[in-house]
Design an enzyme around this catalytic site. Structure first.
Site, mmCIF file in Angstrom:
data_model
loop_
_atom_site.group_PDB
_atom_site.id
_atom_site.type_symbol
_atom_site.label_atom_id
_atom_site.label_comp_id
_atom_site.label_asym_id
_atom_site.label_seq_id
_atom_site.Cartn_x
_atom_site.Cartn_y
_atom_site.Cartn_z
ATOM 1 N N ARG A 27 -0.785 -8.464 -1.956
ATOM 2 C CA ARG A 27 -0.099 -8.440 -3.250
ATOM 3 C C ARG A 27 -0.655 -9.525 -4.172
ATOM 4 O O ARG A 27 -0.847 -9.300 -5.373
ATOM 5 C CB ARG A 27 1.405 -8.622 -3.056
ATOM 6 C CG ARG A 27 2.130 -7.392 -2.520
ATOM 7 C CD ARG A 27 3.545 -7.733 -2.069
ATOM 8 N NE ARG A 27 4.348 -6.560 -1.758
ATOM 9 C CZ ARG A 27 4.297 -5.899 -0.602
ATOM 10 N NH1 ARG A 27 3.459 -6.305 0.348
ATOM 11 N NH2 ARG A 27 5.085 -4.843 -0.389
ATOM 12 N N ARG B 213 -3.564 9.829 7.489
ATOM 13 C CA ARG B 213 -2.215 9.554 6.975
ATOM 14 C C ARG B 213 -2.017 10.274 5.642
ATOM 15 O O ARG B 213 -2.858 10.192 4.741
ATOM 16 C CB ARG B 213 -2.018 8.041 6.827
ATOM 17 C CG ARG B 213 -2.103 7.345 8.167
ATOM 18 C CD ARG B 213 -2.191 5.835 8.093
ATOM 19 N NE ARG B 213 -0.907 5.215 7.802
ATOM 20 C CZ ARG B 213 -0.683 3.907 7.902
ATOM 21 N NH1 ARG B 213 -1.664 3.084 8.271
ATOM 22 N NH2 ARG B 213 0.509 3.398 7.636
ATOM 23 N N ASP C 112 7.642 -2.085 11.596
ATOM 24 C CA ASP C 112 6.570 -2.806 12.282
ATOM 25 C C ASP C 112 7.096 -3.687 13.411
ATOM 26 O O ASP C 112 6.318 -4.187 14.236
ATOM 27 C CB ASP C 112 5.788 -3.675 11.287
ATOM 28 C CG ASP C 112 4.866 -2.852 10.408
ATOM 29 O OD1 ASP C 112 4.612 -1.678 10.748
ATOM 30 O OD2 ASP C 112 4.409 -3.372 9.370
#
Length: 424
Positions: A25, A117, A306
């Site tokens: 980010r 994905r 996760d």
């Protein structure tokens, strides 16, 4: 790479790795920020390196000076080339909207599991924002041509909070009038909290209306110097903390106990199963191993999927059945983690049952030495290594280089904690 883990007791003090969620980010925001951004505690995982390569191609200049990473950004290049996100799910979903701010025709690709994905939300949303897109039936590679024009839109938040992160950053940079992103079914809210926290630090104005609407105001960002310190990574540290719960007495430094990172929730699981844990501002201390006598626990990992791999390793040492909610979120990771966890832990004598959205782990029995396979998934490799610390003999982990995606020095850190780890 093949790694051998001998049964070990661990002890010592270790610093948590840098958060790749925070680092990536920061790279994106530094690319768009006018002037220089100095990043401290920069990460070096494969996902972090992919992010740096992306912003470099998009026009940022990067300089490494001792412990400082200096990024100069502000203007996107109108490139006509390919950017590659490696295997980073956050990278592709966040950088695609940011890349679309350019007017060039750009191909976006990835490697490994990322090619499998689904990315169909790009096909649904980008045309609403003036971006033309071609994809491989909702999979990579995709080719886009902008520029992206911020507008009022509605998105399904259950598809990807990471895509919402990219949209928020791109809108904050480019909008010339107030616009609203309306979100339904948002999952992983803590990751959006991290995005909003960092957006604000870089001078943008985004108002969060109960995670259902996000109002993005125009921002006349001045050319200033930004400074950002990448947080310690609760995702990686979760494996260290679970390792201590299983096999030792350690202190983990470099973590922000007030962080918005979702995986900070590992602390509640550790406390629920009876680990002796001390939480201070600058360190987490665990000083009593479970010795297979931990209490089974219930945990909702819907917003922190996760954590499933370290939680399964922890549950293996709890005497009874642990129930973890959120298994439906494990299908499209680096592997299908529900199945790979079930398969690899079965080799160690741990039975895992999957019922709809629940994962049930029967723990407390003897952990068997085994030859284990990472399935090219960094978190599976680390979970197996941690669980092997108190197995009944040496265990082997194949394709262990998968840790480079998020925590390249994981095995080195285990060695620093006096675990018996070797390459074979």
């Amino acid at each position: 790479m093949i790694v051998k883990i001998n049964p070990s007791a661990i002890t010592g003090t270790i610093k948590a790795p840098a958060s790749k969620s925070s680092m990536q980010r920061a790279c994106a925001l530094a690319l768009l920020a006018n002037g220089q951004t100095t990043i401290y505690n920069a990460g070096h995982s494969n996902d972090d390196l992919a992010a740096l390569e992306i912003i470099k191609k998009l026009g940022a200049t990067i300089e490494l000076k001792e412990e400082e990473l200096i990024i100069t950004g502000g203007t996107l290049k109108d490139i006509t080339t390919e950017i590659n996100c490696g295997e980073s799910g956050l990278g592709i979903r966040m950088f695609a909207p940011i890349t679309a701010l350019s007017t060039g025709q750009i191909s976006i690709n990835g490697t490994g599991s990322l090619l499998k994905r689904p990315m169909h939300f790009f096909d649904e949303i980008f045309p609403q924002l003036g971006v033309s897109i071609q994809s491989d039936n909702g999979y990579l590679p995709i080719t886009i041509k902008g520029p992206l024009k911020p507008a009022n839109i509605i998105i399904d938040g259950s598809l990807s909070s990471q895509f919402l992160t990219g949209l928020l950053i791109a809108f904050a940079k480019a909008t010339t009038k107030p616009v609203t992103i309306t979100v339904t079914n948002l999952l992983s809210k803590p990751y959006i909290d991290l995005t909003l926290q960092m957006i604000k630090k870089f001078g943008y104005n985004v108002e969060n209306d109960n995670y259902k609407k996000f109002l993005i105001e125009p921002s006349a960002q001045k050319q200033i110097h930004h400074a950002y310190t990448v947080e310690g990574d609760w995702s990686g540290a979760a494996f260290l903390l679970v390792a201590a719960a299983i096999a030792g007495d350690i202190k983990v430094t470099g973590l922000d106990v007030f962080s918005t990172q979702a995986d900070k929730a590992i602390l509640s699981a550790l406390m629920d199963c009876g680990v002796n844990i001390s939480i201070e501002e600058k360190q987490i201390t665990i000083n009593t191993a479970l010795s297979k006598n931990g209490k089974p626990f219930q945990f909702d990992a819907t917003n922190c999927p996760d954590l499933f791999p370290p939680l399964v390793a922890l549950a293996a040492y709890c005497n009874g059945t642990t129930v973890i909610k959120g298994a439906n979120r494990l299908q499209h990771k680096e592997s299908n983690r529900a199945l790979t966890l079930q398969q690899e832990f079965a080799k160690m004598g741990v039975e895992i049952t999957i019922k709809d959205d629940l994962m049930l782990i029967d723990g407390g029995g003897e952990i068997k030495a085994a030859v284990l396979q990472s399935h090219h998934d960094h978190r599976i490799a680390m979970a197996c290594a941690v669980a092997a610390l108190k197995a009944n003999g040496p265990s082997v982990i194949e394709d262990a280089e998968s840790i480079n995606k998020s925590y390249p020095v994981f095995f080195d850190d285990l060695k620093l904690l006096h675990a018996s780890v070797s390459l074979i």
